[in-house]
Design a protein around this motif. Structure first.
Motif, PDB file in Angstrom:
ATOM      1  N   VAL A  93     -13.234 -26.058 -62.495  1.00  0.00           N
ATOM      2  CA  VAL A  93     -12.609 -27.291 -62.989  1.00  0.00           C
ATOM      3  C   VAL A  93     -12.555 -28.279 -61.819  1.00  0.00           C
ATOM      4  O   VAL A  93     -11.896 -28.029 -60.810  1.00  0.00           O
ATOM      5  CB  VAL A  93     -11.211 -27.014 -63.563  1.00  0.00           C
ATOM      6  N   LYS A  98     -12.008 -31.750 -62.194  1.00  0.00           N
ATOM      7  CA  LYS A  98     -11.456 -33.052 -62.600  1.00  0.00           C
ATOM      8  C   LYS A  98     -10.785 -33.739 -61.419  1.00  0.00           C
ATOM      9  O   LYS A  98     -10.372 -33.094 -60.455  1.00  0.00           O
ATOM     10  CB  LYS A  98     -10.458 -32.844 -63.741  1.00  0.00           C
ATOM     11  N   TYR A 147      -9.682 -32.173 -57.627  1.00  0.00           N
ATOM     12  CA  TYR A 147      -8.319 -32.151 -57.089  1.00  0.00           C
ATOM     13  C   TYR A 147      -8.291 -32.772 -55.683  1.00  0.00           C
ATOM     14  O   TYR A 147      -7.592 -32.317 -54.787  1.00  0.00           O
ATOM     15  CB  TYR A 147      -7.762 -30.724 -57.036  1.00  0.00           C
ATOM     16  N   TRP A 181     -12.747 -32.634 -71.808  1.00  0.00           N
ATOM     17  CA  TRP A 181     -11.802 -32.456 -72.919  1.00  0.00           C
ATOM     18  C   TRP A 181     -10.864 -33.632 -73.187  1.00  0.00           C
ATOM     19  O   TRP A 181     -10.196 -33.642 -74.202  1.00  0.00           O
ATOM     20  CB  TRP A 181     -10.979 -31.188 -72.728  1.00  0.00           C
ATOM     21  N   LYS A 220     -10.505 -27.180 -80.032  1.00  0.00           N
ATOM     22  CA  LYS A 220      -9.344 -26.813 -79.234  1.00  0.00           C
ATOM     23  C   LYS A 220      -8.132 -26.560 -80.120  1.00  0.00           C
ATOM     24  O   LYS A 220      -7.760 -27.383 -80.955  1.00  0.00           O
ATOM     25  CB  LYS A 220      -9.005 -27.910 -78.234  1.00  0.00           C
ATOM     26  N   ARG A 232       0.637 -29.931 -76.464  1.00  0.00           N
ATOM     27  CA  ARG A 232       0.004 -31.098 -75.839  1.00  0.00           C
ATOM     28  C   ARG A 232      -1.224 -31.413 -76.688  1.00  0.00           C
ATOM     29  O   ARG A 232      -1.095 -31.716 -77.866  1.00  0.00           O
ATOM     30  CB  ARG A 232      -0.322 -30.770 -74.366  1.00  0.00           C
ATOM     31  N   TRP A 275     -11.082 -22.744 -78.064  1.00  0.00           N
ATOM     32  CA  TRP A 275     -10.343 -22.640 -76.807  1.00  0.00           C
ATOM     33  C   TRP A 275      -8.932 -23.174 -76.917  1.00  0.00           C
ATOM     34  O   TRP A 275      -8.575 -23.821 -77.904  1.00  0.00           O
ATOM     35  CB  TRP A 275     -11.129 -23.314 -75.690  1.00  0.00           C
ATOM     36  N   HIS A 277      -5.004 -23.645 -74.218  1.00  0.00           N
ATOM     37  CA  HIS A 277      -4.472 -23.822 -72.857  1.00  0.00           C
ATOM     38  C   HIS A 277      -3.025 -23.312 -72.838  1.00  0.00           C
ATOM     39  O   HIS A 277      -2.282 -23.516 -73.799  1.00  0.00           O
ATOM     40  CB  HIS A 277      -4.534 -25.314 -72.508  1.00  0.00           C
ATOM     41  N   SER A 316      -6.016 -21.079 -63.854  1.00  0.00           N
ATOM     42  CA  SER A 316      -5.914 -20.270 -62.620  1.00  0.00           C
ATOM     43  C   SER A 316      -4.822 -19.208 -62.684  1.00  0.00           C
ATOM     44  O   SER A 316      -5.092 -18.036 -62.393  1.00  0.00           O
ATOM     45  CB  SER A 316      -5.665 -21.148 -61.390  1.00  0.00           C
ATOM     46  N   ARG A 365     -11.109 -20.726 -66.794  1.00  0.00           N
ATOM     47  CA  ARG A 365     -11.218 -22.097 -66.283  1.00  0.00           C
ATOM     48  C   ARG A 365     -10.316 -22.223 -65.056  1.00  0.00           C
ATOM     49  O   ARG A 365      -9.094 -22.290 -65.182  1.00  0.00           O
ATOM     50  CB  ARG A 365     -10.751 -23.115 -67.340  1.00  0.00           C
ATOM     51  N   CYS A 366     -10.922 -22.255 -63.887  1.00  0.00           N
ATOM     52  CA  CYS A 366     -10.119 -22.274 -62.668  1.00  0.00           C
ATOM     53  C   CYS A 366     -10.215 -23.618 -61.969  1.00  0.00           C
ATOM     54  O   CYS A 366     -11.302 -24.111 -61.678  1.00  0.00           O
ATOM     55  CB  CYS A 366     -10.581 -21.186 -61.709  1.00  0.00           C
ATOM     56  N   ILE A 382      -7.021 -25.050 -59.487  1.00  0.00           N
ATOM     57  CA  ILE A 382      -6.307 -24.967 -58.208  1.00  0.00           C
ATOM     58  C   ILE A 382      -6.730 -23.751 -57.365  1.00  0.00           C
ATOM     59  O   ILE A 382      -6.821 -23.855 -56.135  1.00  0.00           O
ATOM     60  CB  ILE A 382      -4.776 -25.000 -58.443  1.00  0.00           C
ATOM     61  N   TYR A 415      -0.550 -28.762 -56.286  1.00  0.00           N
ATOM     62  CA  TYR A 415      -1.603 -29.490 -57.015  1.00  0.00           C
ATOM     63  C   TYR A 415      -1.525 -30.982 -56.686  1.00  0.00           C
ATOM     64  O   TYR A 415      -2.527 -31.652 -56.481  1.00  0.00           O
ATOM     65  CB  TYR A 415      -1.382 -29.387 -58.530  1.00  0.00           C
TER      66      TYR A 415
HETATM   67  C1  LIG Z   1      -6.681 -28.707 -65.211  1.00  0.00           C
HETATM   68  C2  LIG Z   1      -7.030 -27.743 -66.281  1.00  0.00           C
HETATM   69  C3  LIG Z   1      -7.397 -26.425 -65.972  1.00  0.00           C
HETATM   70  C4  LIG Z   1      -7.308 -25.854 -64.570  1.00  0.00           C
HETATM   71  O1  LIG Z   1      -5.956 -25.550 -64.302  1.00  0.00           O
HETATM   72  P1  LIG Z   1      -5.576 -24.796 -62.949  1.00  0.00           P
HETATM   73  O2  LIG Z   1      -4.166 -24.397 -63.143  1.00  0.00           O
HETATM   74  O3  LIG Z   1      -5.745 -25.787 -61.850  1.00  0.00           O
HETATM   75  O4  LIG Z   1      -6.510 -23.662 -62.840  1.00  0.00           O
HETATM   76  C5  LIG Z   1      -7.825 -25.605 -66.996  1.00  0.00           C
HETATM   77  N1  LIG Z   1      -7.884 -26.058 -68.264  1.00  0.00           N
HETATM   78  C6  LIG Z   1      -7.503 -27.309 -68.604  1.00  0.00           C
HETATM   79  C7  LIG Z   1      -7.571 -27.741 -70.018  1.00  0.00           C
HETATM   80  C8  LIG Z   1      -7.069 -28.191 -67.630  1.00  0.00           C
HETATM   81  O5  LIG Z   1      -6.705 -29.439 -67.969  1.00  0.00           O
END
Ligand SMILES: *Cc1c(COP(=O)(O)O)cnc(C)c1O
Length: 428
Positions: A42, A44, A48, A92, A137, A144, A175, A177, A218, A233-234, A236, A370
């Protein structure tokens, strides 16, 4: 945009050294923790704060097969800059009128949380004449983004399957979160996994055949093997930072912080006792002492909330921000020590030279690590080094003129990318 300079000719006010070798080693450590899942890096918000393109490429070299961003613009920039063949890109965070067609044409996996998004992506795919890669999703409890379970999910899945049968799209992923994966044992974790499994079962029973099902970020990658599914999905953790001190230190998971933020001390001077320091005079020297001026401030991402608390390593000793952090600078009380102007002040790094870590700054500022790394501003040059997975035997001071390429040969150079956006500007 991308300057390459020899460090000897470019003393820097401040620098964020990014150790791509450490990042690769972190990717390998995470893959070992989730051996049956693919890994999404990840990246974005400029990875970071570490620089999206370079970090994405390094992560892929170490075995990441997916690269994820929040916004479509971030994903399109990476696509335009070029990632190795076969790497999947996903984004996303969509809003109505977003660049669906460009994303579809670029083969980027797009997330769809509701009917408006499904309508926009289908229209874009029809216009492009290319099937969209759509990941549905589910909101399994985060509250959220994501589609609510029940009727909403049934409607979205049904509509997506009809579009798939028409050949307009392919449902590549299902998927979700987590809300509280960084609090092991939190009851919402098991509850979300149950809802996720139910929503997967519903979609698969209806005929969805996803390439990947995923929910782990993470903290879940590090602590919850039952959440790994097909992909983790990693974010941090890639950057070598623990998602929360409660779950452990980076070293507990074999991770090493990637960013070291340092500055050149701009001035050292003697002052008498009773001397007010910085705006508001919130620090007054307790006696005759020396003050050091550290030329980074909140415009560089040093949190103003760390006024009076942020730690800095100068001359082998921890010092504390004296008084307020200003826009471009802050002061430390050096207690009579007289380092030369230009001496290194290390705000944070991996910690193995005795320097503070991003986690220490998070605690000093009342936030999470973060936010510390992500907010380091564009005015701070990113200096990319390759510590050969953090173990190249260099002298540990990060002196750029001593850095070589991965093989240690060739002229000693660092890549200086003032924005951290190397090569990505072209895509905008
Ligand atoms: C930012 C994000 C992640 C990564 O999160 P970490 O805690 O930094 O691993 C994974 N999935 C989604 C949807 C995110 O927005």
């Amino acid at each position: 945009m991308n300057e390459t300079v020899t460090a000897a000719t470019a003393p820097l006010r401040a620098r964020a050294e990014i150790d791509l070798g450490a990042l690769r080693a972190n990717v390998r450590a995470l893959r070992a923790l989730a051996p049956d899942a693919a890994l999404m890096a990840v990246v974005k918000s400029q990875a970071y704060g570490h620089g999206a393109l370079r970090c994405a490429r390094a992560a892929v070299e170490a075995g990441a097969t997916w690269v994820g961003t929040a916004t479509p613009e971030e994903a399109l920039a990476l696509h335009a800059a070029g990632l190795p063949d076969g790497v999947r890109l996903m984004c996303w965070l969509w809003t109505p009128g977003g660049p669906w067609r460009e994303a579809v044409e670029a083969g980027i996996d797009v997330s769809v949380s509701g009917m408006w998004a499904l309508a926009e992506v289908t229209a874009a795919a029809r216009a492009a004449g290319v099937p969209a890669r759509v990941q549905l999703k589910a909101d399994t409890g985060l509250g959220r983004s994501g589609c609510q379970p029940g009727e909403d999910w049934a409607e979205l899945v049904g509509a997506a399957l009809r579009a798939e049968r028409e050949g307009v799209l392919r449902v590549t992923g299902l998927w979700s979160h987590f809300a509280c994966a960084d609090e092991p044992g939190h009851p919402s974790i098991a509850a979300q996994l149950t809802v996720f499994r139910e929503m997967l079962d519903h979609a698969e029973a209806a005929g969805v055949r996803p390439e990947v099902r995923h929910i782990a970020n993470s903290p879940a990658t590090l602590t919850l093997p039952e959440s790994h599914f097909d992909l983790v999905r990693c974010g941090i953790a890639l950057y070598g930072i623990s998602p929360s001190p409660e779950i452990g230190t980076p070293a507990d998971f074999g991770l090493r912080p990637v960013m070291t933020l340092s500055a050149s001390v701009a001035l050292v001077k003697h002052v008498p006792g009773g001397h007010g320091v910085s705006y508001g005079h919130h620090y007054v020297t307790p006696g005759a002492t020396t003050l050091g001026l550290v030329p980074v401030g909140y415009a560089d991402g040093v949190p103003r909330h760390a006024s009076g608390t942020g730690p800095v390593l100068v001359g082998g000793k921890w010092r504390t921000v004296a008084g307020r952090v200003a826009m471009d600078q802050f002061v430390v009380d050096l207690g009579g020590d007289e380092p030369e102007p230009g001496a290194e002040a290390v705000l944070f790094g991996p910690g193995d030279r005795g320097e503070p870590t991003a986690e220490d700054w998070a605690q000093a500022a009342g936030t999470i690590a973060y936010e510390i790394v992500t907010r380091i501003g564009a005015r701070v040059p990113r200096v990319y080094v390759d510590g050969q997975d953090g173990r190249d035997g260099r002298d540990g001071r990060g002196a750029p003129e001593k850095l070589g390429g991965p093989g240690g040969d060739g002229p000693a150079r660092v890549d200086l990318d003032p924005t951290g956006h190397a090569d990505e500007g072209r895509a905008r």
